[in-house]
Design an enzyme around this catalytic site. Structure first.
Site, mmCIF file in Angstrom:
data_model
loop_
_atom_site.group_PDB
_atom_site.id
_atom_site.type_symbol
_atom_site.label_atom_id
_atom_site.label_comp_id
_atom_site.label_asym_id
_atom_site.label_seq_id
_atom_site.Cartn_x
_atom_site.Cartn_y
_atom_site.Cartn_z
ATOM 1 C CB ALA A 252 -0.454 -0.581 9.422
ATOM 2 C CG ASP A 253 -3.251 -5.873 11.174
ATOM 3 O OD1 ASP A 253 -2.733 -6.984 11.393
ATOM 4 O OD2 ASP A 253 -3.571 -4.872 11.957
ATOM 5 N NE ARG A 254 -3.013 -6.971 3.069
ATOM 6 C CZ ARG A 254 -2.320 -8.126 2.357
ATOM 7 N NH1 ARG A 254 -2.206 -7.882 1.162
ATOM 8 N NH2 ARG A 254 -2.462 -9.305 2.540
ATOM 9 C CB ALA A 262 -6.325 -3.123 6.655
#
Length: 393
Positions: A252-254, A262
């Site tokens: 995950a990036d966020r 995201a």
């Protein structure tokens, strides 16, 4: 031995250039924030945890090498300005902003002390940045263990015996300070003899899966197979039962407060496929990736990248099935000239499609109402304070 993409000693930072992988392993020094900014923006280094570490350590190196401003206050202002600059290199990845925020607080605390000096403020920052490198590796190993335990105990495939896993993009040593998040779960299963096979997607258009994840899997001698992104549905349908595929695990990036996640473009479609085929879908990420200030995926800004990433491919000239001519790198057009391109780097997977979020303190599951309570994992300071599964409390 697990790959080491970030090499650091005080006053020196060296990173593996991931743009040249898998055909060439080349490391280069990062000795300034400007170099780090471009390395992150141009994706010489990538992966949400890794870019945070590289940015933090780059400023540490610059501080060690430079002639300091004459006062603690001026050193503080210099550090804060550089941190703000570094955050602009990749706006979607929350780890970078989180790291910058923590380093900002540590710097301000050091400068506010009664007898603070230029050197004491520098030392406070450098030590904090160095600890982030140590903590990231420790956290990744914990993520791997928690994820592997959850798969063994909470999936039908896990109860049958050795499991197979599908992953997307690159979430291993190349994307972190070491070991990896989603790929760390696969590594942990392999280490205990519980992994039958790993499948990785190519991850168009930047091919992090075929270039990087495949490279790590081969390096670690983990039994694995590469598929194109469009083959995932067929894989689950035709090979799911025979290969005993337990889960799709991604990084995950966020992660928003409600669990919306995201991640690299293509993740959302994999989550839909997992739901249809009855395969568990897991997000593996450290707590630094969870942004409680972002209420849902609707509030996440998605980075869009140049269209040329979709219309051309670059690499060394191939000479048969196994050999490449590393001295002759070519760029090849693969699309009609003049066609418009939309190239979002990420997509958002709704929390309703996610079965668990694997962190360094355990696997968060939804409660009986189908809601993630991610705030609970910030009530603990270490991985020994919570059980492996902390959802539904």
């Amino acid at each position: 031995m697990v790959l080491q993409a970030i090499k650091y000693s005080r006053g020196r930072l060296e990173i593996l250039d991931q743009l040249l992988l898998p055909h060439s392993e080349y490391c280069f020094d990062i000795d300034s924030c400007t170099m780090a900014w471009h390395a992150i923006k141009d994706m010489n280094t990538r992966g949400a945890p890794a870019i945070a570490i590289v940015a933090a350590l780059a400023l540490a190196v610059e501080l060690v090498k430079m002639k300091l401003p004459p006062s603690a206050e001026e050193v503080k202002l210099f550090i804060l300005e550089k941190l703000d600059y570094l955050v602009t290199s990749r706006p979607t990845a929350v780890n970078l902003a989180d790291a910058a925020g923590k380093l900002r607080s540590r710097t301000e605390e050091a400068a506010a002390k009664k007898n603070s000096t230029d050197k004491s403020v520098r030392e406070a920052y450098v030590m904090a940045a160095e600890m982030m490198l140590v903590d990231d590796v420790k956290d990744n190993e914990a993520i791997g263990k928690h994820g592997a335990d959850w798969i063994r105990n909470n999936t039908e495939a896990g109860k049958k015996g050795k499991v197979s896993m599908l992953t997307h993009c690159n979430t291993g040593s190349l994307a972190t300070a070491g070991y990896g998040t989603a790929l760390g779960v696969i590594r942990s299963l392999h280490a205990t003899g519980d992994l039958k096979h790993a499948f990785c997607t190519e991850t168009r258009p930047y091919n992090q899966g075929s270039r990087l994840t495949a490279f790590e899997l081969v390096h670690d001698k983990i039994p694995a197979t590469l598929i194109t992104d469009s083959m995932a549905a067929a894989l689950l349908l035709l090979k799911g039962p025979s290969e005993n595929i337990a889960a799709i695990v991604v990084g995950a990036d966020r992660v928003a407060a409600n669990g919306d996640t995201a991640n690299k473009i293509g993740t959302y479609s994999l989550a839909i496929l997992a739901k249809h085929h009855g395969v568990k879908f897991l997000v593996a990420a450290p707590r630094t990736t969870i942004d409680l200030k972002t209420r849902s995926g609707n509030d996440i800004v998605i980075e869009e990248r140049p269209g040329k990433e979709v219309t051309v491919v670059t690499g060394p000239r191939s000479e048969g099935d196994r050999r490449v001519d590393r001295d002759h790198v070519e760029t090849i057009s693969i699309a009609a000239f003049g066609i418009g391109v939309w190239n979002p780097a990420f997509d958002v997977t709704p929390a309703e499609l996610i079965d668990g979020i694997v962190t360094e303190v355990g696997v968060v599951e939804k409660d009986d109402d189908g809601v993630f309570h991610l705030d609970k994992i910030f009530e603990t300071g270490g991985s020994n304070d919570k059980p492996s599964t902390i959802g539904g409390i």
